[in-house]
Design a protein around this motif. Structure first.
Motif, PDB file in Angstrom:
ATOM      1  N   GLY A 211      67.504 -23.484  96.623  1.00  0.00           N
ATOM      2  CA  GLY A 211      67.264 -22.560  97.728  1.00  0.00           C
ATOM      3  C   GLY A 211      65.847 -22.051  97.835  1.00  0.00           C
ATOM      4  N   ARG A 212      65.006 -22.386  96.845  1.00  0.00           N
ATOM      5  CA  ARG A 212      63.597 -22.016  96.891  1.00  0.00           C
ATOM      6  C   ARG A 212      62.763 -23.273  96.741  1.00  0.00           C
ATOM      7  NH1 ARG A 212      62.883 -17.095  92.636  1.00  0.00           N
ATOM      8  NH2 ARG A 212      60.731 -17.198  93.438  1.00  0.00           N
ATOM      9  N   PHE A 213      61.520 -23.219  97.181  1.00  0.00           N
ATOM     10  CA  PHE A 213      60.646 -24.382  97.068  1.00  0.00           C
ATOM     11  C   PHE A 213      60.162 -24.550  95.638  1.00  0.00           C
ATOM     12  CE2 PHE A 213      60.078 -24.601 101.721  1.00  0.00           C
ATOM     13  CZ  PHE A 213      60.083 -25.989 101.885  1.00  0.00           C
ATOM     14  N   THR A 214      60.468 -25.696  95.057  1.00  0.00           N
ATOM     15  CA  THR A 214      59.936 -26.133  93.773  1.00  0.00           C
ATOM     16  C   THR A 214      58.845 -27.169  94.038  1.00  0.00           C
ATOM     17  OG1 THR A 214      61.552 -27.924  93.656  1.00  0.00           O
ATOM     18  CG2 THR A 214      62.178 -25.805  92.653  1.00  0.00           C
ATOM     19  N   LYS A 215      58.253 -27.685  92.966  1.00  0.00           N
ATOM     20  CA  LYS A 215      57.285 -28.776  93.125  1.00  0.00           C
ATOM     21  C   LYS A 215      57.917 -29.959  93.854  1.00  0.00           C
ATOM     22  CE  LYS A 215      54.247 -27.951  89.133  1.00  0.00           C
ATOM     23  NZ  LYS A 215      52.989 -27.738  89.890  1.00  0.00           N
ATOM     24  N   ALA A 216      59.161 -30.265  93.500  1.00  0.00           N
ATOM     25  CA  ALA A 216      59.835 -31.397  94.138  1.00  0.00           C
ATOM     26  C   ALA A 216      60.056 -31.137  95.619  1.00  0.00           C
ATOM     27  CB  ALA A 216      61.166 -31.678  93.444  1.00  0.00           C
ATOM     28  N   GLY A 217      60.464 -29.915  95.988  1.00  0.00           N
ATOM     29  CA  GLY A 217      60.658 -29.587  97.392  1.00  0.00           C
ATOM     30  C   GLY A 217      59.369 -29.704  98.175  1.00  0.00           C
ATOM     31  N   ILE A 218      58.277 -29.253  97.578  1.00  0.00           N
ATOM     32  CA  ILE A 218      56.975 -29.352  98.230  1.00  0.00           C
ATOM     33  C   ILE A 218      56.574 -30.805  98.396  1.00  0.00           C
ATOM     34  CG2 ILE A 218      54.508 -28.911  97.868  1.00  0.00           C
ATOM     35  CD1 ILE A 218      55.387 -26.193  96.628  1.00  0.00           C
ATOM     36  N   ASN A 219      56.831 -31.640  97.382  1.00  0.00           N
ATOM     37  CA  ASN A 219      56.480 -33.057  97.492  1.00  0.00           C
ATOM     38  C   ASN A 219      57.370 -33.793  98.485  1.00  0.00           C
ATOM     39  OD1 ASN A 219      54.164 -33.846  95.803  1.00  0.00           O
ATOM     40  ND2 ASN A 219      55.373 -32.942  94.137  1.00  0.00           N
ATOM     41  N   ALA A 220      58.617 -33.368  98.627  1.00  0.00           N
ATOM     42  CA  ALA A 220      59.483 -33.968  99.653  1.00  0.00           C
ATOM     43  C   ALA A 220      58.931 -33.662 101.034  1.00  0.00           C
ATOM     44  CB  ALA A 220      60.907 -33.442  99.515  1.00  0.00           C
ATOM     45  N   LEU A 221      58.532 -32.414 101.254  1.00  0.00           N
ATOM     46  CA  LEU A 221      57.932 -32.044 102.536  1.00  0.00           C
ATOM     47  C   LEU A 221      56.599 -32.756 102.735  1.00  0.00           C
ATOM     48  CD1 LEU A 221      57.708 -30.388 105.126  1.00  0.00           C
ATOM     49  CD2 LEU A 221      57.062 -28.397 103.745  1.00  0.00           C
ATOM     50  N   LEU A 222      55.804 -32.847 101.689  1.00  0.00           N
ATOM     51  CA  LEU A 222      54.522 -33.562 101.785  1.00  0.00           C
ATOM     52  C   LEU A 222      54.742 -35.025 102.172  1.00  0.00           C
ATOM     53  CD1 LEU A 222      52.058 -32.556  98.906  1.00  0.00           C
ATOM     54  CD2 LEU A 222      51.492 -32.932 101.317  1.00  0.00           C
ATOM     55  N   ALA A 223      55.718 -35.672 101.566  1.00  0.00           N
ATOM     56  CA  ALA A 223      56.001 -37.072 101.907  1.00  0.00           C
ATOM     57  C   ALA A 223      56.325 -37.207 103.387  1.00  0.00           C
ATOM     58  CB  ALA A 223      57.150 -37.598 101.052  1.00  0.00           C
ATOM     59  N   ASP A 224      57.099 -36.261 103.902  1.00  0.00           N
ATOM     60  CA  ASP A 224      57.475 -36.272 105.315  1.00  0.00           C
ATOM     61  C   ASP A 224      56.244 -36.092 106.209  1.00  0.00           C
ATOM     62  OD1 ASP A 224      59.317 -36.526 107.340  1.00  0.00           O
ATOM     63  OD2 ASP A 224      60.327 -34.629 106.973  1.00  0.00           O
ATOM     64  N   VAL A 225      55.374 -35.155 105.835  1.00  0.00           N
ATOM     65  CA  VAL A 225      54.162 -34.900 106.622  1.00  0.00           C
ATOM     66  C   VAL A 225      53.219 -36.096 106.560  1.00  0.00           C
ATOM     67  CG1 VAL A 225      52.153 -33.393 106.889  1.00  0.00           C
ATOM     68  CG2 VAL A 225      54.364 -32.408 106.271  1.00  0.00           C
ATOM     69  N   TYR A 226      53.052 -36.653 105.380  1.00  0.00           N
ATOM     70  CA  TYR A 226      52.195 -37.845 105.238  1.00  0.00           C
ATOM     71  C   TYR A 226      52.736 -38.993 106.084  1.00  0.00           C
ATOM     72  CZ  TYR A 226      49.643 -35.962 101.166  1.00  0.00           C
ATOM     73  OH  TYR A 226      48.836 -35.229 100.317  1.00  0.00           O
ATOM     74  N   LEU A 227      54.055 -39.175 106.084  1.00  0.00           N
ATOM     75  CA  LEU A 227      54.657 -40.269 106.845  1.00  0.00           C
ATOM     76  C   LEU A 227      54.405 -40.082 108.330  1.00  0.00           C
ATOM     77  CD1 LEU A 227      56.339 -42.834 106.392  1.00  0.00           C
ATOM     78  CD2 LEU A 227      58.401 -41.445 106.661  1.00  0.00           C
ATOM     79  N   TRP A 228      54.559 -38.858 108.816  1.00  0.00           N
ATOM     80  CA  TRP A 228      54.273 -38.556 110.216  1.00  0.00           C
ATOM     81  C   TRP A 228      52.805 -38.813 110.539  1.00  0.00           C
ATOM     82  CZ3 TRP A 228      57.391 -37.217 114.269  1.00  0.00           C
ATOM     83  CH2 TRP A 228      56.783 -36.705 115.417  1.00  0.00           C
ATOM     84  N   SER A 229      51.933 -38.551 109.565  1.00  0.00           N
ATOM     85  CA  SER A 229      50.485 -38.688 109.754  1.00  0.00           C
ATOM     86  C   SER A 229      49.999 -40.110 109.506  1.00  0.00           C
ATOM     87  CB  SER A 229      49.751 -37.724 108.816  1.00  0.00           C
ATOM     88  OG  SER A 229      50.186 -36.400 108.990  1.00  0.00           O
ATOM     89  N   GLU A 230      50.920 -41.038 109.218  1.00  0.00           N
ATOM     90  CA  GLU A 230      50.604 -42.444 108.955  1.00  0.00           C
ATOM     91  C   GLU A 230      49.714 -42.611 107.734  1.00  0.00           C
ATOM     92  OE1 GLU A 230      49.571 -44.709 112.497  1.00  0.00           O
ATOM     93  OE2 GLU A 230      50.651 -43.291 113.769  1.00  0.00           O
ATOM     94  N   LYS A 231      49.950 -41.780 106.722  1.00  0.00           N
ATOM     95  CA  LYS A 231      49.257 -41.878 105.435  1.00  0.00           C
ATOM     96  C   LYS A 231      50.272 -42.432 104.435  1.00  0.00           C
ATOM     97  CE  LYS A 231      46.266 -37.873 106.394  1.00  0.00           C
ATOM     98  NZ  LYS A 231      44.949 -38.539 106.326  1.00  0.00           N
ATOM     99  N   TYR A 232      50.372 -43.748 104.373  1.00  0.00           N
ATOM    100  CA  TYR A 232      51.500 -44.368 103.682  1.00  0.00           C
ATOM    101  C   TYR A 232      51.345 -44.391 102.165  1.00  0.00           C
ATOM    102  CZ  TYR A 232      52.421 -45.563 108.476  1.00  0.00           C
ATOM    103  OH  TYR A 232      52.626 -45.483 109.825  1.00  0.00           O
ATOM    104  N   GLU A 233      50.149 -44.604 101.666  1.00  0.00           N
ATOM    105  CA  GLU A 233      49.964 -44.556 100.215  1.00  0.00           C
ATOM    106  C   GLU A 233      50.255 -43.160  99.691  1.00  0.00           C
ATOM    107  OE1 GLU A 233      46.065 -45.962  99.339  1.00  0.00           O
ATOM    108  OE2 GLU A 233      46.535 -48.069  99.800  1.00  0.00           O
ATOM    109  N   GLU A 234      49.825 -42.145 100.445  1.00  0.00           N
ATOM    110  CA  GLU A 234      50.090 -40.756 100.050  1.00  0.00           C
ATOM    111  C   GLU A 234      51.592 -40.445 100.113  1.00  0.00           C
ATOM    112  OE1 GLU A 234      47.817 -41.786 102.124  1.00  0.00           O
ATOM    113  OE2 GLU A 234      45.900 -40.727 101.865  1.00  0.00           O
ATOM    114  N   THR A 235      52.279 -41.040 101.109  1.00  0.00           N
ATOM    115  CA  THR A 235      53.731 -40.852 101.203  1.00  0.00           C
ATOM    116  C   THR A 235      54.418 -41.364  99.953  1.00  0.00           C
ATOM    117  OG1 THR A 235      53.639 -41.137 103.608  1.00  0.00           O
ATOM    118  CG2 THR A 235      55.794 -41.378 102.559  1.00  0.00           C
ATOM    119  N   VAL A 236      54.060 -42.561  99.543  1.00  0.00           N
ATOM    120  CA  VAL A 236      54.666 -43.160  98.356  1.00  0.00           C
ATOM    121  C   VAL A 236      54.364 -42.321  97.117  1.00  0.00           C
ATOM    122  CG1 VAL A 236      54.646 -45.176  96.840  1.00  0.00           C
ATOM    123  CG2 VAL A 236      54.645 -45.487  99.322  1.00  0.00           C
ATOM    124  N   ALA A 237      53.116 -41.845  97.012  1.00  0.00           N
ATOM    125  CA  ALA A 237      52.735 -41.050  95.839  1.00  0.00           C
ATOM    126  C   ALA A 237      53.546 -39.756  95.771  1.00  0.00           C
ATOM    127  CB  ALA A 237      51.239 -40.745  95.886  1.00  0.00           C
TER     128      ALA A 237
END
Length: 490
Positions: A211-237
């Motif tokens: 129910g709170r943002f952990t490192k994993a939650g932040i990285n899940a959101l980051l992956a989503d943002v990177y994917l939307w931004s067409e930053k694919y290597e960053e998405t995978v990372a």
């Protein structure tokens, strides 16, 4: 318990964080309260943080998280009880007076986060027990919540005002112009990358971890943002960080999958959920009580398919999970595959990110990076868990990028049916490489739009700015620095 605590401290936080003014970024405490009365102890800072989380449970915000992600897509259909605003969007007749384009609940949460980020550091001047490590964690969580809100806004409106400071008095200027999409995305990424450094990996409590943002939650959101931004290597990372944490896994693919992931919630597959608890879930109004929407007929019959020869063979995500055969949208309405949840607390959580999402985001990025076999292996893992029927399997060569794109998008539709993701998934894949795959969007219209409106909607969708909602008329009237989305200003 996190659910009870969030509401107790939210009552304190909301007393200081609300005002009677209707202006779109003017939902804040008076400056005297902020500086002289509220920001004195670490407990008050914690109350402010939980006020940020509690604001996510606003019924208007929850409703919009659903309709912004589903209403213009192809998996739901309106019933006669649908509101005029909802019907207008389905019919492609979207006006600036449509209440669904009102973004105020998102900016309310953003201002709560801005206020914590700006004022929580002042607590250390009064309370020496408020350690810097704890402060940094609270700020990281607030930045993550703010980023989630801006990510919804930028995908829905493209250009939005970027407000990063707290509005705490009438003297402050808050009539900001819109910022370009690229600038908003850049700020989201900056905030999330900073937040990851200070976020915790675990709170030592399962409900807090979900129910709170952990490192994993932040990285899940980051992956989503990177994917939307067409930053694919960053998405995978970013996805790999979630995977490497070892904290998550796919829930077993049996008849308990639905009740575990959605009925009970906070499962081992869950990464971040909105913890409704005693707070009324907006689904019950729009799906159960008024039944304003049903599942589109093709979802069960074509997307999941039915094995008429052997009824024991079925996709666990279909009947009794995502929907029922009578068209009812079942997600968040059932306790199990066959038992409906009563319209009383506790209400089901809203799953924002789960492990399957991270895996399929990674697969989508790998497909764009030319690593098609790895992408297919991930899709197979998801399908095997779900016991997906052979009729929905597509023979795709690893080097067929377009084929992989379509296959992964279709699998996302099966996996995340009615979870508020479909429109964003379709738009993301359509607009890639300067709308190289506009056909995805137009084909969806052909499948889902009312027959007498198909050609009209297709013609509108050829204008890329029509893919975003208009700025709500009230905002234009109260903020003269705002300019309407050009598609709706014609």
């Amino acid at each position: 318990m996190f659910k009870s605590k969030i509401f107790k401290v939210a009552l304190v936080a909301i007393m200081f964080f609300t005002s009677s003014c209707d202006k779109w970024l003017y939902l804040e405490p008076e400056d005297a309260i902020v500086s002289q009365q509220f920001w004195k102890t670490k407990e008050q800072a914690e109350a402010a943080l939980f006020g940020c989380y509690a604001s996510l449970l606003d019924p208007d915000l929850g409703y919009q998280m659903f309709v912004w992600g589903e209403l213009r897509a192809d998996m739901i259909m309106p019933n006669p009880t649908a509101s005029p605003d909802e019907l207008e969007i389905v019919n492609g007749n979207i006006l600036a007076t449509n209440n669904i384009s009102d973004w105020s609940s998102f900016y309310r949460t953003i201002n709560f986060c801005n206020t914590l980020i700006e004022y929580a550091p002042l607590v250390q001047e009064h309370d020496p027990t408020f350690k810097t490590e704890t402060l940094n964690t609270y700020v990281a969580e607030a930045k993550a919540i703010r980023s989630l809100m801006y990510f919804y806004l930028v995908r829905t409106f493209s250009e939005v005002p970027l407000k990063l400071t707290a509005t705490v008095s009438d003297d402050q200027e808050f009539t900001l112009p819109k910022s370009p999409e690229s600038e908003v995305l850049q700020q989201i990424i900056k905030d999330l990358e900073e937040a990851e450094v200070h976020a915790v990996s675990s709170y030592g409590n399962n409900m807090h971890n979900k129910g709170r943002f952990t490192k994993a939650g932040i990285n899940a959101l980051l992956a989503d943002v990177y994917l939307w931004s067409e930053k694919y290597e960053e998405t995978v990372a970013a996805a790999n960080k979630v995977i490497a944490s070892g904290q998550y896994g796919l829930v077993a693919g049996d008849d308990s999958w639905y009740s575990t992931v959605f009925g009970t919630g906070n499962s081992s597959e869950s990464i971040f959920e909105l913890q409704y608890g005693a707070q009324r879930h907006p689904y019950f109004t729009i799906i159960q009580n008024q039944r304003r929407f049903s599942a589109a007929p093709h979802v069960l019959e074509e997307l999941y398919t039915i094995d008429y020869i052997d009824p024991e063979q079925y996709d666990i995500r279909a009947e009794g999970a995502s929907l029922r055969a009578d068209g009812r949208i079942w997600k968040y309405l059932g306790e199990s595959a066959n038992i409906a949840r009563s319209d009383v607390a506790p209400y089901p959580n809203w799953v924002v990110y789960r492990y399957a999402d991270v895996l399929l985001m990674k697969a989508e990025a790998l497909a764009q990076l030319g690593q098609g076999q790895e992408a297919l292996d991930i899709v197979k893992m998801i399908r095997d868990r779900a016991r997906a029927l052979p009729a929905t399997e597509v023979g795709v060569e690893p080097d067929d990028v377009n084929g992989l794109t379509d296959y992964i998008l279709e699998e996302r539709a099966r996996e995340f049916a009615f979870e508020g993701k479909r429109w964003f998934d379709v738009l993301r894949n359509s607009r890639r490489n300067n709308y190289e795959r506009m056909d995805i969007l137009l084909n969806m219209v052909m499948r889902s739009a009312p027959a007498d409106r198909q050609q009209s909607i297709i013609n509108k969708y050829r204008d890329k700015m029509s893919h975003y909602l208009p700025i709500f008329l009230f905002e234009l009237q109260t903020n003269k620095n705002l300019e309407q989305n050009p598609f709706y200003a014609k």
